[in-house]
Scaffold this motif. Structure first.
Motif, PDB file in Angstrom:
ATOM      1  N   GLN A 200       0.838  -1.202   0.000  1.00 20.03           N
ATOM      2  CA  GLN A 200       0.000   0.000   0.000  1.00 20.03           C
ATOM      3  C   GLN A 200       0.871   1.250   0.000  1.00 20.03           C
ATOM      4  O   GLN A 200       0.639   2.201  -0.747  1.00 20.03           O
ATOM      5  N   SER A 204       1.337   4.202  -2.937  1.00 21.63           N
ATOM      6  CA  SER A 204       0.797   5.518  -2.601  1.00 21.63           C
ATOM      7  C   SER A 204       1.692   6.613  -3.159  1.00 21.63           C
ATOM      8  O   SER A 204       2.698   6.352  -3.812  1.00 21.63           O
ATOM      9  N   ARG A 205       1.305   7.844  -2.880  1.00 17.58           N
ATOM     10  CA  ARG A 205       2.150   8.983  -3.269  1.00 17.58           C
ATOM     11  C   ARG A 205       3.524   8.886  -2.625  1.00 17.58           C
ATOM     12  O   ARG A 205       4.522   9.275  -3.216  1.00 17.58           O
ATOM     13  N   TYR A 225      10.674  18.960  -1.253  1.00 15.29           N
ATOM     14  CA  TYR A 225      10.647  17.900  -0.252  1.00 15.29           C
ATOM     15  C   TYR A 225      12.002  17.832   0.437  1.00 15.29           C
ATOM     16  O   TYR A 225      13.011  18.248  -0.123  1.00 15.29           O
TER      17      TYR A 225
ATOM     18  N   GLU B  95       2.021  11.426 -12.658  1.00 18.09           N
ATOM     19  CA  GLU B  95       2.623  11.175 -11.342  1.00 18.09           C
ATOM     20  C   GLU B  95       3.734  12.179 -11.063  1.00 18.09           C
ATOM     21  O   GLU B  95       3.904  12.629  -9.930  1.00 18.09           O
ATOM     22  N   ASP B  98       1.929  15.276 -10.106  1.00 15.91           N
ATOM     23  CA  ASP B  98       1.290  15.118  -8.803  1.00 15.91           C
ATOM     24  C   ASP B  98       2.312  15.192  -7.676  1.00 15.91           C
ATOM     25  O   ASP B  98       2.059  15.769  -6.621  1.00 15.91           O
ATOM     26  N   LEU B  99       3.478  14.606  -7.940  1.00 12.82           N
ATOM     27  CA  LEU B  99       4.561  14.644  -6.955  1.00 12.82           C
ATOM     28  C   LEU B  99       4.966  16.094  -6.699  1.00 12.82           C
ATOM     29  O   LEU B  99       5.142  16.528  -5.558  1.00 12.82           O
ATOM     30  N   LEU B 110       0.757  11.410   2.531  1.00 11.88           N
ATOM     31  CA  LEU B 110       1.208  10.849   1.255  1.00 11.88           C
ATOM     32  C   LEU B 110       1.011   9.340   1.214  1.00 11.88           C
ATOM     33  O   LEU B 110       1.089   8.723   0.165  1.00 11.88           O
ATOM     34  N   ALA B 111       0.766   8.738   2.372  1.00 13.96           N
ATOM     35  CA  ALA B 111       0.640   7.282   2.421  1.00 13.96           C
ATOM     36  C   ALA B 111      -0.643   6.807   1.763  1.00 13.96           C
ATOM     37  O   ALA B 111      -0.857   5.612   1.607  1.00 13.96           O
ATOM     38  N   ARG B 112      -1.491   7.746   1.404  1.00 20.02           N
ATOM     39  CA  ARG B 112      -2.701   7.338   0.683  1.00 20.02           C
ATOM     40  C   ARG B 112      -2.439   7.328  -0.822  1.00 20.02           C
ATOM     41  O   ARG B 112      -1.602   8.068  -1.323  1.00 20.02           O
ATOM     42  N   ARG B 113      -3.186   6.479  -1.502  1.00 20.39           N
ATOM     43  CA  ARG B 113      -3.050   6.368  -2.938  1.00 20.39           C
ATOM     44  C   ARG B 113      -3.635   7.613  -3.611  1.00 20.39           C
ATOM     45  O   ARG B 113      -4.589   8.193  -3.109  1.00 20.39           O
ATOM     46  N   ARG B 114      -3.069   7.994  -4.725  1.00 23.34           N
ATOM     47  CA  ARG B 114      -3.614   9.131  -5.466  1.00 23.34           C
ATOM     48  C   ARG B 114      -4.940   8.743  -6.109  1.00 23.34           C
ATOM     49  O   ARG B 114      -5.067   7.681  -6.708  1.00 23.34           O
TER      50      ARG B 114
END
Lengths: 338, 249
Positions: A200, A204-205, A225, B95, B98-99, B110-114
């Protein structure tokens, strides 16, 4: 969604249902050992495969987890001081050992200890932009230092012999087949959960950010970042996995010693990840299981041949199939469908 | 908006920048030119925190930039591109964008999916004209498309100041044309500083030009003023055309 999870579900059924039914207890507990290594490999896959941090010292974190658990097991079996302390002439339980009598504290130390050390180390080196081969050498030196430390503190750690002769774990008799099967199921489930969580994360991002840092750390910095922070967090996660794996390893295999966590075992795990395919988490897990199995199979036949074979396999993979077994499988699948 | 005062940079005894003063007002499209070694890229490096000046100040929108880390300067709203474009080849165009757009998000989110495409990303895609390539991996893009993607990544960050280092180097004529139009449109609502060697490109798209020479500002003005200046002709335009138009090695 269902289609994507089908391979995982199939492997889960084989590992959790079929294997315990078919394998004799000895083989099942060997498989449990490989799965412990696979948990470490998963962490290496995350740190190295995704984020480009070649860590040659995961044995340190594995060992911290293992020793934490071993100390706990030694303290709960009753009968006064641990055996090796008596032999070393230690008369009173060292203060360092006292907290490990508590199972929660012991497990927490096994996981959080390595994470803390990785976080401190990561903060120090990644801020200074130490990376690539320098980071690899640094982590390897850490593994060497850890062994020296453990061997030197005979009365505290059991020295070269480490700790062994465990009789029960959380009240279950370790000699019992059902305990071993239970341990196997725990290890397999932990691996499964960690795999899903890591997958996961990779999808993810955050995972995209890791790949970006691996391929162009400086550019990521100019996107606003802080790569040092992201790498430190990732390194700490992989250290936590290694620590947990070490804690599971001890009751499964029944021993922890410096020889199991030094430079060589740390390298062997990296080789396993490379052979399996470092760019895919499944490759890292597969590599650990395959190489673990191969090691047992070959060592049973030719005692010393394994090391050469391992080296040869590593060179072969690096030159012919840099993406490892998973990469080759992927190519076949694509060739068939097109 | 951007103000450099008496900035000096020394590399191993060599004065790369020798007291540069530069003011770029809000909303301007400024071109920075000068012969090789004049200090153009060094100037951008100083603004973005890659190089530390030995003396002088760099102020942007009320903040002192000297001594800040690169990513902190980006978070103040200063974005830059590099001479060699760096896009993340293993990620898709979307991506990549988005990054870039997500740089202000706290790390744990960020741990969530786009899911879907954010407004900033959609806007950057539309502006750079890369919509058709959105799902392709950035590794397959042409040189020109990569540069546009990089500019798109900057736009997705909604910066206040864009620093572009030779955005048209190595581009075909058509690509230059498109980049020029893109720059003009971006300059409508951003402050932009462009380092460029290409004189033709300069004549077509520049309004205000600053000429650097040997680490100092030689002259500043409109394209016509600057090209008429005898000192500029001597150090830069007076040389063979190939020198003026050529790219940095």
């Amino acid at each position: 969604m269902i289609r994507r999870n089908l391979p995982f579900a199939a492997v889960a059924v084989i590992v959790l249902v079929v294997a315990p039914l078919l394998l004799e207890p000895f083989r099942l507990s060997l498989l449990a050992k490989y799965l412990c290594y696979a948990i470490v490999a998963l962490g290496i896959g995350l740190a190295w495969g995704q984020a480009g941090m070649l860590t040659l010292g995961q044995g340190v974190f594995f060992g911290l987890g293992g020793y934490s658990m071993a100390m706990h097991l030694k303290l709960t079996e009753g009968g006064g001081l641990p055996d090796f302390m008596v032999w070393s002439g230690v008369e009173e339980l060292p203060a360092l050992w006292v907290p490990f009598g508590d199972p929660v504290l012991a497990l927490a130390t096994a996981v959080l200890g390595p994470m803390l050390i990785a976080a401190v180390l990561g903060t120090l080196v990644f801020r200074q932009r130490v990376r690539g081969a320098y980071f690899a050498i640094l982590t390897q030196a850490l593994a060497a230092a850890m062994v020296i430390l453990l061997v030197g503190q005979q009365g505290l750690t059991g020295g070269t012999n480490g700790m062994t002769n465990f009789f029960d774990v959380f009240g279950q008799d370790l000699a019992d087949d059902s305990t071993q099967r239970g341990l196997y199921l725990v290890v397999a489930s932990v691996l499964g959960v960690l795999y899903l969580a890591t997958r996961q994360l990779v999808n993810s991002r955050y995972g995209r950010l890791l790949v970006a840092i691996r391929d162009g750390e400086d550019r990521v910095r100019f996107l606003g970042y802080d790569p040092a922070l992201v790498k430190t967090v990732t390194f700490a996660l992989s250290a936590g996995m290694a620590g947990l794996a070490g804690a599971l390893f001890v009751p499964v295999v029944g021993i922890i010693s410096p020889a199991l966590l030094g430079v060589v075992p740390s390298l062997e795990l990296v080789v396993a990840v490379a052979v399996g395919g470092r760019h895919a988490l499944a490759g890292a897990v597969l590599g650990a299981v395959v190489m673990g199995y191969a090691q047992t199979a070959f060592s049973e036949q030719f005692a010393d041949g394994w090391l050469y074979l391992q080296g040869a396999l590593f060179i072969l993979v690096m030159t012919l199939a840099p993406k490892g077994i998973i990469g080759v499988a992927e190519r076949w699948r694509r060739a068939r469908t097109t | 908006m951007l103000e450099l005062r008496d900035v000096q940079v020394v590399f191993d005894g060599f004065r790369a920048l020798d007291g540069v003063n530069l003011t770029v007002p809000d909303g301007e499209l400024r071109f920075l030119i000068g012969p090789n070694g004049a200090g153009k890229t060094t100037l951008i490096d100083v603004i973005t925190g890659l190089t530390r000046p030995v003396a002088g100040s760099v102020r942007f929108a009320g903040h002192d930039l000297v001594g800040r880390k690169e990513h902190q300067i980006v978070r103040l709203g200063v974005g830059r591109t590099f001479q060699t474009s760096v896009v993340f080849e293993e990620l898709t165009v979307i991506e990549n964008l988005d990054l870039a757009a997500g740089f202000r998000r706290p790390l744990w989110t960020l741990a969530r999916r786009r899911r879907g495409v954010s407004e900033a990303v959609a806007e950057a895609l539309a502006r750079t004209g890369l919509e058709d390539l959105a799902e392709r991996s950035a590794g397959v893009l042409s040189h020109g498309q990569r540069q546009w993607l990089e500019i798109g990544m900057l736009l997705a960050q909604r910066p206040r100041l864009l620093l572009l280092d030779e955005p048209v180097a190595g581009m075909s004529k058509d690509e230059r044309e498109r980049t020029g139009e893109l720059l003009t449109r971006i300059a409508d609502d951003h402050t932009v500083v462009v380092v460029e060697h290409d004189m033709e490109f300069l004549r077509r798209h520049a309004s205000t030009v600053t000429v650097l020479h040997e680490g100092r500002v030689l002259v500043e003005g409109s394209v016509d003023q600057v090209s008429a200046d005898p000192r500029v002709q001597e150090v830069y335009l007076g040389r063979k055309a190939s020198d003026a138009v050529g790219h940095r090695p």
